[in-house]
Design a protein around this motif. Structure first.
Motif, PDB file in Angstrom:
ATOM      1  N   HIS A 239       0.810  -1.210   0.000  1.00 36.46           N
ATOM      2  CA  HIS A 239       0.000   0.000   0.000  1.00 36.46           C
ATOM      3  C   HIS A 239       0.848   1.266   0.000  1.00 36.46           C
ATOM      4  O   HIS A 239       0.387   2.336   0.387  1.00 36.46           O
ATOM      5  N   ARG A 247      -5.100   3.924  -9.526  1.00 35.80           N
ATOM      6  CA  ARG A 247      -6.299   3.108  -9.332  1.00 35.80           C
ATOM      7  C   ARG A 247      -6.732   3.102  -7.875  1.00 35.80           C
ATOM      8  O   ARG A 247      -5.907   3.110  -6.978  1.00 35.80           O
ATOM      9  N   CYS A 249      -7.807   1.534  -4.411  1.00 30.03           N
ATOM     10  CA  CYS A 249      -7.369   0.292  -3.776  1.00 30.03           C
ATOM     11  C   CYS A 249      -8.361  -0.068  -2.675  1.00 30.03           C
ATOM     12  O   CYS A 249      -9.063   0.799  -2.147  1.00 30.03           O
ATOM     13  N   ARG A 254      -5.654   5.651  -3.221  1.00 35.19           N
ATOM     14  CA  ARG A 254      -5.526   5.465  -4.663  1.00 35.19           C
ATOM     15  C   ARG A 254      -4.062   5.250  -5.006  1.00 35.19           C
ATOM     16  O   ARG A 254      -3.177   5.813  -4.373  1.00 35.19           O
ATOM     17  N   CYS A 256      -2.092   2.602  -4.860  1.00 34.02           N
ATOM     18  CA  CYS A 256      -1.242   1.671  -4.129  1.00 34.02           C
ATOM     19  C   CYS A 256      -0.571   0.704  -5.099  1.00 34.02           C
ATOM     20  O   CYS A 256      -1.151   0.324  -6.126  1.00 34.02           O
ATOM     21  N   GLU A 258      -0.120  -2.372  -4.803  1.00 32.92           N
ATOM     22  CA  GLU A 258      -0.893  -3.607  -4.922  1.00 32.92           C
ATOM     23  C   GLU A 258      -2.075  -3.460  -5.878  1.00 32.92           C
ATOM     24  O   GLU A 258      -2.529  -4.442  -6.472  1.00 32.92           O
ATOM     25  N   ALA A 259      -2.594  -2.226  -5.991  1.00 32.93           N
ATOM     26  CA  ALA A 259      -3.713  -2.005  -6.904  1.00 32.93           C
ATOM     27  C   ALA A 259      -3.245  -2.017  -8.349  1.00 32.93           C
ATOM     28  O   ALA A 259      -4.043  -2.211  -9.269  1.00 32.93           O
ATOM     29  N   HIS A 260      -1.955  -1.807  -8.541  1.00 31.67           N
ATOM     30  CA  HIS A 260      -1.432  -1.747  -9.904  1.00 31.67           C
ATOM     31  C   HIS A 260      -0.687  -2.998 -10.320  1.00 31.67           C
ATOM     32  O   HIS A 260      -0.593  -3.302 -11.494  1.00 31.67           O
ATOM     33  N   ALA A 265      -4.255  -7.969  -9.356  1.00 31.27           N
ATOM     34  CA  ALA A 265      -4.321  -6.856 -10.304  1.00 31.27           C
ATOM     35  C   ALA A 265      -3.997  -7.330 -11.712  1.00 31.27           C
ATOM     36  O   ALA A 265      -4.627  -6.899 -12.688  1.00 31.27           O
TER      37      ALA A 265
END
Lengths: 396, 396
Positions: A239, A247, A249, A254, A256, A258-260, A265
């Motif tokens: 994070h 993106r 999360c 937004r 992070c 891990e979100a990408h 993902a």
DNA sequence: CCTACTTTTTCCACTCACAGGACAAAGGAG
DNA sequence: CTCCTTTGTCCTGTGAGTGGAAAAAGTAGG
């Protein structure tokens, strides 16, 4: 069979046990070369260890030019259980006291079913290994869970992807069920310990071990010891912001990392690309399986699919940028990349390396190897066995 | 006067010396409460320390209900020299063995003039302190330099802002000139040790100490010990990317934290704002002095100047974002902000706090104090004295 | 097979660190 | 002045650990 309950009585014995664990059977004379003790003292301590049956005699060693020495080894009946609980699957393995894997089972599982259901399955798997004759019982068990752990108590705390686990007394409960000592740690830390014991990090005191699986985490080893942080959440790099205003999360922020980029993902991005018909290869796979995972992306990339390669490169760049920051900060002697997505192989590694070598100062990167983990899916269970053996092979 | 050359003969003596250093004069009985030794053993070790003149008797302690105990203290003639070399100025201080500052001089200086010129000045300052009667000689000296150091040898390596220092044998050269043991470390690490010894970090085992001065660096303390990294460059966070495709930095990259916020960057931005007439306050100051520094920005902000406040907030946000990442990664129990720009005070701190509390997970930030350093410009020299005392108060 | 040399192991005497009890010294409270 | 507490000193016992001597078990060469 009666389990070994003995523990080393002093630091010398603990030292000897670890030498035998890490170096395998050794002659008394060889042990003497490695510890700074007089022959008489060494003999006394070895005799005591023999008495407790923690170690056993094992025939004669080869001659070194004179009288042959007697071999000593850890009791071959000792058994450790290594458990690596991931987000979507669980690994259970049995090792001997030298932490060699004697048997290993992997099963799919959903960590969100909660600790009771998960440990039911784990215990069944352990029973299966025992039933196959690999062990008559366990002398200790190490457990890895995919979230932060209050280490001394062995209790998960506020694990984002593990609802229902917060505060569950894993160590105590399993210790009861298994009838042996148990230690609990974050799965990423165990992977680091695994690579330290039997993998690429054997000779390095300070290193980072980045695990890219369903999520992303990082094991931190300082002076040979795992750094767990004040609340047990050290290494939680998933994070860290990788893309400003990126993106959304699950954590509420937004961009992070891990979100990408992570197993989840990557699967999402690949599905999106397939649905938008950007990649024939991925679309075909989606058609065939109904769903896509990191494995599909790896296969598509291996087949030369440009979209898949782009996804990997893009993710590797993001990850590499974050790691570059960590390298500047921590100045490790080695960076190990592991976890489920290591199947993405050289493409991923190349992207990460590029970013790190570009984004950190030469002094920190000059002699910094960035390599894939050597142990693959066994790193976690070996690390788990190592964790409990470190505990048991220390003065009581 | 003859200098103390004695060193503790064993770990017990070293322990006692550190207790006396950190806790000041103590009665024998109080010492006995703090170490786990029998009274006889303690008496023997204290007597030996008295013989070596490392400690001296210091009258009678208050009664604790029975016979009064004898006080013991470190030899009041012991003197340590603490030197903190910054980019543009140098601090030299004399402390007693309890690391209390007896005299402190600060002088402007340009580190780019090279080690020979700098140490000439440092030696002159040390001589001045000695001449003022504060010391008859030094028993040890700690030196902080604004760049990475190969710690065991005490040699700066590849210091970006210190041309001419690379490979200069600081430890050996100063040891000769001063005629006493010398230890060398990065100035940021010394600041961390200072705050650990006498400042806000007294009770914390794992913390970060972010120093924002001409550049930006971060001291890392793990388990009470400074982490220096494989090549001595740990904590070098000034060149972590804070702004994608941001300002060009001297290191060759773009968007480095240091290029966006540091004493130098702040001065540059303030000058720019003044020249563009964005701020009357700053323009007036530029007019008056011919140049602007962080101090001017602080003054303008205190006077309510919106542009100055914006500059500080903007910089604090950038710094906070980077620190947020480090907090996620390292999970410290405390973050200390120090260095020249701490004059910016609450505005800066608020911006940093906002970003860290927003950008890191609750488990890591839940109980995480983020505070300004307590010691200001003395942190470095106290840390330097602490460094050499740790060295001298350890078994030979 | 015998001899000379090496290495390993055991045995033993000796040193040293340290604990803990007895006792003396020094103070406080009534 | 008496009784109790704390502190400091002395002394002896114990256990850890060292290092030398000698026995045990080899190798290498004649």
């Amino acid at each position: 069979m009666r389990r070994m309950t003995a523990r080393p009585a002093n630091a010398h014995q603990a030292r000897l046990l670890r030498l035998l664990r890490d170096g395998g059977p050794n002659s008394r004379a060889q042990l003497g070369d490695q510890v700074d003790l007089s022959r008489s003292k060494l003999a006394v301590e070895v005799d005591r260890l023999l008495e407790t049956e923690l170690v056993v005699a094992d025939g004669l060693a080869a001659s070194r030019g004179g009288r042959r020495s007697h071999n000593i080894r850890l009791n071959p009946h000792l058994r450790f259980l290594g458990v690596d609980i991931g987000a979507t699957s669980v690994d259970v393995a049995v090792t001997n006291a030298e932490l060699e894997i004697l048997g290993h089972i992997n099963q799919p599982m959903d960590v969100r079913e909660g600790p009771v259901a998960v440990f039911e399955q784990v215990l069944a798997m352990a029973a299966k290994l025992r039933a196959s004759g690999l062990a008559e019982g366990f002398d200790g068990a190490g457990i890895g869970v995919p979230g932060p752990v209050r280490f001394p108590e062995g209790i998960p705390v506020a694990p984002p992807i593990m609802p229902g686990w917060d505060g569950f007394p894993v160590r105590e409960a399993l210790s009861q069920d298994l009838g042996c000592p148990v230690m609990v740690d974050n799965d990423v830390n165990l992977m680091a310990m695994g690579e330290q014991h039997a993998g690429v990090a054997r000779t390095v005191a300070d290193f980072l071990c980045v695990k890219i699986g369903t999520g992303i985490g990082c094991g931190i080893v300082v002076g040979g010891e795992v750094h767990r942080g004040t609340t047990g959440s050290a290494g939680d790099i998933g994070h860290i912001q990788a893309v400003p205003d990126g993106r959304p999360c699950a954590c509420g922020n937004r961009g992070c990392l891990e979100a990408h980029f992570s197993g989840a993902a990557l699967a999402r991005d690949a599905t999106e690309a397939a649905e938008q018909r950007l990649s024939a290869e991925l679309a075909a796979r989606l058609e065939a399986n109904g769903t896509l995972s990191a494995v599909d992306v790896a296969a598509a990339a291996a087949a030369g699919d440009a979209t898949a390669l782009d996804l990997i490169r893009e993710g590797g760049n993001r990850t590499g940028q974050v790691i570059a920051g960590l390298v500047s900060f921590f100045n490790p002697g080695l960076v190990v990349i592991g976890g489920g997505v290591t199947g993405l192989g050289h493409t991923l590694l190349a992207a990460i390396r590029t970013q790190v070598y570009r984004g950190s100062l030469p002094l920190a990167t000059g002699n910094l190897p960035i390599v894939l983990g050597e142990l693959g899916p066994t790193a976690g269970v070996i690390g788990a066995a190592r964790l409990i053996s470190d505990h048991l092979f220390s003065p009581a």
